[in-house]
Design an enzyme around this catalytic site. Structure first.
Site, PDB file in Angstrom:
ATOM      1  N   THR A 106     -41.539  40.599 -33.319  1.00 61.51           N
ATOM      2  CA  THR A 106     -41.591  40.750 -31.854  1.00 61.51           C
ATOM      3  C   THR A 106     -41.717  42.222 -31.493  1.00 61.51           C
ATOM      4  O   THR A 106     -42.518  42.595 -30.631  1.00 61.51           O
ATOM      5  CB  THR A 106     -40.322  40.157 -31.197  1.00 61.51           C
ATOM      6  OG1 THR A 106     -40.189  38.797 -31.584  1.00 61.51           O
ATOM      7  CG2 THR A 106     -40.391  40.259 -29.685  1.00 61.51           C
ATOM      8  N   TRP A 108     -45.181  43.413 -32.406  1.00 63.25           N
ATOM      9  CA  TRP A 108     -46.216  42.885 -31.509  1.00 63.25           C
ATOM     10  C   TRP A 108     -46.411  43.803 -30.313  1.00 63.25           C
ATOM     11  O   TRP A 108     -47.509  43.980 -29.810  1.00 63.25           O
ATOM     12  CB  TRP A 108     -45.832  41.477 -31.045  1.00 63.25           C
ATOM     13  CG  TRP A 108     -46.868  40.829 -30.161  1.00 63.25           C
ATOM     14  CD1 TRP A 108     -47.920  40.072 -30.545  1.00 63.25           C
ATOM     15  CD2 TRP A 108     -46.928  40.895 -28.726  1.00 63.25           C
ATOM     16  NE1 TRP A 108     -48.656  39.652 -29.463  1.00 63.25           N
ATOM     17  CE2 TRP A 108     -48.063  40.145 -28.322  1.00 63.25           C
ATOM     18  CE3 TRP A 108     -46.154  41.504 -27.733  1.00 63.25           C
ATOM     19  CZ2 TRP A 108     -48.432  39.985 -26.983  1.00 63.25           C
ATOM     20  CZ3 TRP A 108     -46.518  41.354 -26.401  1.00 63.25           C
ATOM     21  CH2 TRP A 108     -47.647  40.601 -26.038  1.00 63.25           C
ATOM     22  N   HIS A 109     -45.288  44.403 -29.861  1.00 65.44           N
ATOM     23  CA  HIS A 109     -45.350  45.248 -28.676  1.00 65.44           C
ATOM     24  C   HIS A 109     -45.987  46.601 -28.933  1.00 65.44           C
ATOM     25  O   HIS A 109     -46.422  47.262 -27.993  1.00 65.44           O
ATOM     26  CB  HIS A 109     -43.950  45.437 -28.087  1.00 65.44           C
ATOM     27  CG  HIS A 109     -43.468  44.241 -27.325  1.00 65.44           C
ATOM     28  ND1 HIS A 109     -42.858  43.170 -27.924  1.00 65.44           N
ATOM     29  CD2 HIS A 109     -43.530  43.938 -26.004  1.00 65.44           C
ATOM     30  CE1 HIS A 109     -42.558  42.261 -27.007  1.00 65.44           C
ATOM     31  NE2 HIS A 109     -42.954  42.697 -25.823  1.00 65.44           N
ATOM     32  N   GLY A 110     -46.013  47.023 -30.179  1.00 65.55           N
ATOM     33  CA  GLY A 110     -46.658  48.321 -30.436  1.00 65.55           C
ATOM     34  C   GLY A 110     -46.501  48.723 -31.879  1.00 65.55           C
ATOM     35  O   GLY A 110     -45.563  48.288 -32.558  1.00 65.55           O
ATOM     36  N   PHE A 139     -51.090  46.753 -26.262  1.00 69.96           N
ATOM     37  CA  PHE A 139     -51.083  45.353 -26.671  1.00 69.96           C
ATOM     38  C   PHE A 139     -52.497  44.879 -26.996  1.00 69.96           C
ATOM     39  O   PHE A 139     -52.739  43.742 -27.199  1.00 69.96           O
ATOM     40  CB  PHE A 139     -50.512  44.466 -25.552  1.00 69.96           C
ATOM     41  CG  PHE A 139     -49.119  44.838 -25.106  1.00 69.96           C
ATOM     42  CD1 PHE A 139     -48.554  44.252 -23.996  1.00 69.96           C
ATOM     43  CD2 PHE A 139     -48.385  45.781 -25.766  1.00 69.96           C
ATOM     44  CE1 PHE A 139     -47.274  44.599 -23.575  1.00 69.96           C
ATOM     45  CE2 PHE A 139     -47.096  46.135 -25.351  1.00 69.96           C
ATOM     46  CZ  PHE A 139     -46.554  45.532 -24.247  1.00 69.96           C
TER      47      PHE A 139
END
Lengths: 360, 462
Positions: free
Chosen positions: B311, B314-316, B462
């Site tokens: 998670t 995924w954001h960066g 993203f």
């Protein structure tokens, strides 16, 4: 039933707004300049394959549709009203109105930038001006004179301290007591030429010049929408811009080193900025020759835009004044244009410019 | 193209709505597909082909999985590797190289690559489609244009919500239109626009002031912390509102993505309310396949760590995002093991304060440019910057943004929604006021956009 009517109103209303705006924007003729903002408005972008692929067309298109949006001024006014009256924000992009005048917060003090500005001046002094009469002065921004106000202000004293620490070999002229709030335009950052009598006296006194007691005719050149007027949608009364003239000033010959053209001190240009009437606005190197001068003295004035309106008031004291704007010309090439010998030298910069480190 | 722009509001949207409602039903999907491809092309002219390639590959693999059941697992694996590989290449390759180089004497050169907008969102949508087809939960889409339309649908393409294929499968063929639905769409869209332009962007200006200032008063650090968490919420939820609203205008129903996360009473509760489409994606496609909580305790903890590591990633592609993800992973484990019992017994106000402080710190980590800045911004909250509680500058900005803060804080709670929904006797007034209220929000938002105000796009990572 009422719910149904409400839904129809919302749906149709939304569609009408976006469709009407779409059609109106297509039909409306593109404008070239914004008088209130004193700038050219973005035009329809040139479309090429490479410009599309690198995304430039899209960026230019966005700027174009924002600039050309119908009744744009009304929307800007709405935004200004909403942010100040509803959101009660104390400034709008650092601009604020007070007592029918517009101010811009120059904040915070960037000590590093001020240090670098001072070092640049010192560099010029060490390279060209040693053994000459060299003076400097710092023009306070108009917010300096604003009292009973809690907007953030530049720390002028700290700025002055940094400059003085770095320019110990130069003579400082403190002009602050020669100015007050009313000596600045309401809608612009600059000072009014017709109010510079005290400043001129202070400079003449410090530089050991004769007080010429020149008399001037004040000519009103009409309404002046200053820099701030365009940046903030406002109902502040626009200024009037005036020039001081007399026979000496009228006879002076101005030489523009950029265009190699001669002109007079006050020039009417097509510029959106009426302040450009003073010595044609932003020019890197310009000289004023006084053919009727009773002296052979010359002045090198290192300046920003404030110097454009002050210089005409010093022509009585000099045969020639050369104005150098180090924002637009590098100090390293000055010797190609100026013969440094026994001129008086004055560095005259506003605190705003010194805080930005834009001298070359 | 972003929703909060003149191009989208007054050029793209009227043209697309106009054509969409004029053409017969059988052409509506084509209109949406072409509009969506143009929408993406406008923001990403070179990389639109990457998206189309990903869609094509997924389409082919979907057909293969459906046709050759014996090799379906192989095709599933290949398709996920391929789609994820594209994401890893564009998003994580330089991060991987950077970290490998820490251990090498002969450093590997970075690759010159730009992250295509929305790649994280559409990649996850593609993965959810292919897995659902494999699991038999969704019927394979044999019409590539319909699959392409689902993935590239412009309302949710570049900033979510992550729409599952199963949610939208039926709606690809049959959509219902009504004034009620359209009006609900307009309402969600306009409110989302207002959230983004009038709240998020304005708070973003304060954040920029903070980041540029040398002022280190405790008040300013707190203002930054609160503004940061509010900006992220209003920007993200505003975008989701606009996406859901636009979906409704075109007859689609997307699931909610936010449910007033700042009234959560535990971090567990928070993640049921924040970016719901992402957390449920990870639950259904990573956590549960790993065994979820139906395994030994060690494995359960492992599963939570994997999910939250991913998670964060995924954001960066940076360490602060990994730390951010693991920070929540650890807290969730602590809550599930013992803390939730105590939180349930606390007065709600206290448990909410606990959540808000935890989340505020998490978003300081999330937004940090580097570790020094993060440590400084967290430490500054408790006076580690060794400065005064208050300063002239922080007081000035506190006064200047106080109303915005109040509006944002109230707007982040369901106070108004509860007032309106629970009072039947004010229905008449609502029916009159609502169109006026929406008109005001729309006009003011437009005026902010026209004034060339600060309008950042936070999802570029993203």
């Amino acid at each position: 039933m009422q719910n149904k009517i409400k839904n129809i109103i919302i749906s149709i209303g939304f569609l009408l707004i976006i469709f009407i705006a779409f059609i109106a924007n297509i039909i409306d003729k593109d404008k070239e300049i914004s008088i209130s903002e004193r700038r050219k408005l973005a035009q329809f972008p040139t479309i090429t394959v490479s410009e599309i692929l690198n995304g430039n067309v899209m960026d230019k298109w966005e700027k174009y549709v924002e600039d050309q949006f119908i009744v744009r001024e009304i929307f800007r006014g709405i935004k200004s009203l909403w942010s100040t009256k509803i959101f009660a924000q104390k400034d709008n992009n650092k601009l604020f109105e007070k007592d029918n005048a517009i101010y811009k917060m120059e904040y915070p003090l960037n000590e590093n930038n001020v240090q670098k500005s001072a070092q640049k001046i010192n560099e010029v002094y060490q390279k060209y001006l040693k053994n000459m009469n060299v003076y400097y002065s710092i023009i306070p921004e108009k917010n300096y004179y604003l009292e009973n106000d809690d907007h953030l202000k530049l720390d002028y004293y700290k700025l002055q301290e940094i400059i003085q620490q770095n320019l110990q070999e130069l003579k400082y002229i403190d002009i602050r007591n020669g100015l007050e709030l009313q000596d600045y335009y309401r809608t612009d950052l600059h000072w009014k030429q017709e109010n510079l009598g005290e400043v001129v006296k202070i400079i003449q006194g410090n530089m050991k010049l004769d007080e010429m007691n020149a008399t001037y005719e004040i000519q009103n050149k009409g309404e002046f929408y200053g820099t701030y007027y365009g940046q903030l949608s406002t109902n502040v009364t626009p200024d009037n811009i005036s020039i001081l003239t007399n026979e000496t000033i009228s006879n002076c010959i101005v030489y523009n080193y950029e265009t190699n053209k001669k002109s007079s001190i006050y020039t009417t240009t097509n510029s959106a900025d009426k302040y450009d009437i003073f010595l044609s606005g932003a020019v890197s190197l310009i000289s004023i020759e006084n053919p009727n001068s009773k002296t052979e003295k010359e002045l090198l004035l290192f300046r920003d835009s404030f110097g454009s309106s002050l210089a005409p008031l010093l022509v009585e004291n000099y045969k020639k004044i050369t104005l150098i704007d180090l924002r637009y010309i590098s100090s390293s090439i000055l010797e190609n244009y100026i013969d440094f010998n026994e001129q008086d030298v004055l560095f005259l910069y506003s605190s705003v410019v010194l805080n930005q480190n834009i001298l070359k | 193209m972003v929703f909060s722009s003149i191009t989208f509001l007054f050029y793209f949207l009227p043209i697309v709505i106009g054509i969409y409602y004029i053409v017969p039903n059988k052409l509506k999907n084509i209109v949406l597909l072409l509009a969506s491809i143009f929408f993406y092309f406008y923001g990403e002219p070179k990389y639109v082909l990457i998206m189309l390639l990903s869609i094509t590959c997924t389409y082919i693999f979907g057909i293969l999985i459906d046709k050759y059941k014996k090799y379906s697992k192989l095709f599933l694996t290949l398709s996920i590797c391929l789609i994820t590989g594209i994401l890893v290449y564009f998003k994580y390759m330089n991060f991987i190289i950077e970290n490998i180089n820490l251990w090498l004497s002969n450093r590997i050169d970075f690759i010159y690559v730009v992250l295509p907008i929305g790649i994280s969102f559409y990649t996850f949508q593609l993965i959810s489609y292919i897995i659902d087809v494999y699991r038999g939960q969704a019927k394979v889409q044999k019409n590539i244009l319909k699959l392409a339309m689902y993935i590239s649908l412009f309302p949710q393409l570049i900033a979510g919500p992550i729409v599952r294929y199963t949610t939208i499968e039926e709606q690809l063929e049959n959509r219902k239109y009504s004034f009620e639905k359209f009006a609900l769409g307009v309402r969600r869209f306009v409110i989302g626009l207002g959230k983004k332009v009038l709240i998020a962007n304005v708070l973003g200006e304060l954040i920029n002031v903070f980041l540029a200032t040398k002022d280190s008063s405790i008040l300013f650090y707190w203002m930054y912390g609160i503004a940061n968490m509010l900006q992220i919420y209003f920007d993200f939820s505003g975008y989701s509102d606009m996406a859901i609203g636009l979906g409704k205008m075109f007859g689609f129903e997307f699931l909610e993505n936010f449910n007033y996360p700042y009234i959560a009473t535990s971090i567990t509760d928070f993640w049921r309310r924040w970016h719901i489409s992402l957390s449920s994606w990870f639950r259904d496609y990573i956590y549960i396949p790993l065994g979820g909580n139906r395994v030994s305790k060690i494995k359960w903890i492992r599963n939570i760590f994997i999910v939250w590591l991913l998670t964060g990633l995924w954001h960066g592609s940076a360490w602060n995002f990994i730390i951010w993800g693991l920070y929540f992973g650890i807290l969730l484990i602590i809550e599930k093991i013992f803390l939730n019992k105590y939180l349930e017994k606390l007065p709600k106000i206290l448990s909410r304060i606990y959540v808000l402080i935890i989340v505020m710190i998490s978003f300081i980590i999330f937004s940090g440019e580097n570790m020094n800045q993060i440590i400084q911004n967290i430490g500054g909250l408790v006076g580690c910057a060794k400065s005064n509680f208050i300063s002239k500058e922080s007081l000035y900005y506190f006064k200047s943004y106080l109303v915005v803060f109040i509006v944002a804080i109230i707007g982040a709670t369901p106070i108004f929604k509860n007032i309106i929904q629970n009072r039947k006797n004010i229905d008449k007034f609502i029916n009159i006021l609502e169109p006026i209220y929406l008109l005001i929000i729309f006009v003011i938002s437009t005026s902010y956009i026209i004034d060339g105000s600060f309008n950042p796009f936070l999802y570029f990572r993203f």
